[in-house]
Motif scaffolding. Structure first.
Motif, PDB file in Angstrom:
ATOM      1  N   VAL A 131      10.943  12.955  -9.675  1.00 44.26           N
ATOM      2  CA  VAL A 131       9.970  12.892  -8.580  1.00 44.26           C
ATOM      3  C   VAL A 131      10.099  11.556  -7.835  1.00 44.26           C
ATOM      4  O   VAL A 131      10.224  10.502  -8.458  1.00 44.26           O
ATOM      5  CB  VAL A 131       8.529  13.093  -9.115  1.00 44.26           C
ATOM      6  CG1 VAL A 131       7.486  12.775  -8.059  1.00 44.26           C
ATOM      7  CG2 VAL A 131       8.365  14.521  -9.628  1.00 44.26           C
ATOM      8  N   GLU A 132      10.076  11.643  -6.527  1.00 39.57           N
ATOM      9  CA  GLU A 132      10.092  10.459  -5.667  1.00 39.57           C
ATOM     10  C   GLU A 132       8.817  10.333  -4.839  1.00 39.57           C
ATOM     11  O   GLU A 132       8.434   9.237  -4.445  1.00 39.57           O
ATOM     12  CB  GLU A 132      11.291  10.518  -4.717  1.00 39.57           C
ATOM     13  CG  GLU A 132      12.626  10.484  -5.447  1.00 39.57           C
ATOM     14  CD  GLU A 132      13.812  10.676  -4.515  1.00 39.57           C
ATOM     15  OE1 GLU A 132      13.613  10.922  -3.298  1.00 39.57           O
ATOM     16  OE2 GLU A 132      14.948  10.587  -5.019  1.00 39.57           O
ATOM     17  N   ASN A 133       8.176  11.478  -4.563  1.00 42.35           N
ATOM     18  CA  ASN A 133       6.985  11.523  -3.712  1.00 42.35           C
ATOM     19  C   ASN A 133       5.836  12.167  -4.466  1.00 42.35           C
ATOM     20  O   ASN A 133       6.028  13.203  -5.109  1.00 42.35           O
ATOM     21  CB  ASN A 133       7.257  12.363  -2.459  1.00 42.35           C
ATOM     22  CG  ASN A 133       8.513  11.932  -1.748  1.00 42.35           C
ATOM     23  OD1 ASN A 133       8.592  10.833  -1.249  1.00 42.35           O
ATOM     24  ND2 ASN A 133       9.509  12.816  -1.731  1.00 42.35           N
ATOM     25  N   VAL A 134       4.656  11.567  -4.360  1.00 44.55           N
ATOM     26  CA  VAL A 134       3.476  12.183  -4.957  1.00 44.55           C
ATOM     27  C   VAL A 134       2.432  12.423  -3.874  1.00 44.55           C
ATOM     28  O   VAL A 134       2.254  11.611  -2.963  1.00 44.55           O
ATOM     29  CB  VAL A 134       2.867  11.341  -6.105  1.00 44.55           C
ATOM     30  CG1 VAL A 134       3.840  11.211  -7.266  1.00 44.55           C
ATOM     31  CG2 VAL A 134       2.412   9.971  -5.636  1.00 44.55           C
ATOM     32  N   THR A 135       1.789  13.563  -3.970  1.00 47.45           N
ATOM     33  CA  THR A 135       0.673  13.911  -3.108  1.00 47.45           C
ATOM     34  C   THR A 135      -0.559  13.914  -4.004  1.00 47.45           C
ATOM     35  O   THR A 135      -0.536  14.487  -5.091  1.00 47.45           O
ATOM     36  CB  THR A 135       0.882  15.295  -2.472  1.00 47.45           C
ATOM     37  OG1 THR A 135       2.124  15.285  -1.764  1.00 47.45           O
ATOM     38  CG2 THR A 135      -0.258  15.632  -1.521  1.00 47.45           C
ATOM     39  N   VAL A 136      -1.627  13.261  -3.549  1.00 48.94           N
ATOM     40  CA  VAL A 136      -2.818  13.072  -4.361  1.00 48.94           C
ATOM     41  C   VAL A 136      -4.012  13.759  -3.708  1.00 48.94           C
ATOM     42  O   VAL A 136      -4.279  13.569  -2.519  1.00 48.94           O
ATOM     43  CB  VAL A 136      -3.110  11.565  -4.545  1.00 48.94           C
ATOM     44  CG1 VAL A 136      -4.389  11.343  -5.339  1.00 48.94           C
ATOM     45  CG2 VAL A 136      -1.925  10.853  -5.211  1.00 48.94           C
TER      46      VAL A 136
ATOM     47  N   VAL B  10      -4.992   6.130  -9.011  1.00 47.84           N
ATOM     48  CA  VAL B  10      -3.712   6.830  -9.127  1.00 47.84           C
ATOM     49  C   VAL B  10      -2.815   6.532  -7.927  1.00 47.84           C
ATOM     50  O   VAL B  10      -1.589   6.419  -8.076  1.00 47.84           O
ATOM     51  CB  VAL B  10      -3.884   8.347  -9.342  1.00 47.84           C
ATOM     52  CG1 VAL B  10      -4.392   9.051  -8.095  1.00 47.84           C
ATOM     53  CG2 VAL B  10      -2.576   8.972  -9.794  1.00 47.84           C
ATOM     54  N   THR B  11      -3.394   6.381  -6.757  1.00 51.81           N
ATOM     55  CA  THR B  11      -2.589   6.108  -5.566  1.00 51.81           C
ATOM     56  C   THR B  11      -1.965   4.719  -5.644  1.00 51.81           C
ATOM     57  O   THR B  11      -0.757   4.554  -5.411  1.00 51.81           O
ATOM     58  CB  THR B  11      -3.444   6.252  -4.293  1.00 51.81           C
ATOM     59  OG1 THR B  11      -4.012   7.566  -4.273  1.00 51.81           O
ATOM     60  CG2 THR B  11      -2.615   6.027  -3.043  1.00 51.81           C
TER      61      THR B  11
ATOM     62  N   TYR C 186      -0.876   1.383   0.773  1.00 49.12           N
ATOM     63  CA  TYR C 186      -0.420   2.118  -0.398  1.00 49.12           C
ATOM     64  C   TYR C 186       0.080   3.527  -0.138  1.00 49.12           C
ATOM     65  O   TYR C 186       0.848   4.061  -0.935  1.00 49.12           O
ATOM     66  CB  TYR C 186      -1.545   2.195  -1.445  1.00 49.12           C
ATOM     67  CG  TYR C 186      -1.826   0.870  -2.083  1.00 49.12           C
ATOM     68  CD1 TYR C 186      -1.054   0.426  -3.147  1.00 49.12           C
ATOM     69  CD2 TYR C 186      -2.851   0.052  -1.621  1.00 49.12           C
ATOM     70  CE1 TYR C 186      -1.300  -0.807  -3.739  1.00 49.12           C
ATOM     71  CE2 TYR C 186      -3.098  -1.171  -2.205  1.00 49.12           C
ATOM     72  CZ  TYR C 186      -2.325  -1.606  -3.257  1.00 49.12           C
ATOM     73  OH  TYR C 186      -2.554  -2.819  -3.839  1.00 49.12           O
ATOM     74  N   ALA C 187      -0.386   4.155   0.920  1.00 49.13           N
ATOM     75  CA  ALA C 187      -0.085   5.584   1.064  1.00 49.13           C
ATOM     76  C   ALA C 187      -0.218   6.035   2.505  1.00 49.13           C
ATOM     77  O   ALA C 187      -0.884   5.391   3.316  1.00 49.13           O
ATOM     78  CB  ALA C 187      -1.055   6.404   0.204  1.00 49.13           C
ATOM     79  N   SER C 188       0.377   7.171   2.774  1.00 52.75           N
ATOM     80  CA  SER C 188       0.088   7.911   3.984  1.00 52.75           C
ATOM     81  C   SER C 188      -1.209   8.671   3.685  1.00 52.75           C
ATOM     82  O   SER C 188      -1.339   9.253   2.603  1.00 52.75           O
ATOM     83  CB  SER C 188       1.235   8.883   4.266  1.00 52.75           C
ATOM     84  OG  SER C 188       0.898   9.763   5.299  1.00 52.75           O
TER      85      SER C 188
END
Length: 181
Positions: free
Chosen positions: A106-111, A123-124, A170-172
């Protein structure tokens, strides 16, 4: 199998009406979460459910073996989807989450999930620290009002502040419609 994992955080019965720690807007957030889960399954993404249990005998919610600690029907796992039980805000802490993500490439995580100001934030930030590219679906997350030093902060402001902070570094952070579109 894709290089993306969906991390479904703490969408559990105690956060819903009739539960012990009801969140504002939780039903609408869970409806959006269900849409995201369905899309991830269809896309072949890894779907990992996180379920919090509070092992203290006087736990205010998420008591082990209680109905409240179980995953809510709107976001329940299906056969083959891992459920990781955690005891801390950060689901990487003392669980197999990092190992599972790494072993699947895994390279990408969706939260998605609950609560915006606690476990979603944890978690993010940890996902970014471990080198994953993170996306948070803001309208598939919920929280509640907070109080600090006699000041009540409405849940919408709590949620907005945490989403703004996550988006800053940290995130989109996108809506369900943006993500699915």
């Amino acid at each position: 199998m894709t290089r993306t994992a969906l991390i479904v955080v703490d969408i559990q019965n105690d956060y819903f009406p009739g539960g012990k720690w009801i969140l504002n807007g939780v039903d609408a957030a869970a409806d959006n979460a269900a849409r995201i889960i369905a899309a991830a399954r269809e896309n072949g993404d890894t779907v990992i459910h996180i379920r919090h249990e509070t092992p203290a005998v006087d736990a205010p919610f998420f008591v082990p073996d209680s109905v409240g600690a179980q995953l809510h029907a709107k976001a329940k796992n299906i056969a083959g989807e891992l459920v990781i039980v955690k005891h801390y805000m950060n689901p990487y802490r003392e669980t197999e989450l990092l190992h599972v993500l790494e072993s699947k490439g895994v390279e990408n995580v969706t939260v998605i999930g609950n609560m915006s100001h606690m476990c979603i934030d944890a978690v993010t930030r940890a996902s970014d620290d471990y080198g994953f590219k993170a996306t948070v679906i803001h309208d598939a997350c919920a929280t509640h009002d907070l109080e600090f030093n006699g000041v009540v902060v409405p849940s919408a402001q709590v949620h907005a502040a945490f989403m703004a902070a996550l988006r800053f570094g940290y995130a989109s952070v996108v809506s369900t419609d943006e993500f699915l579109g």
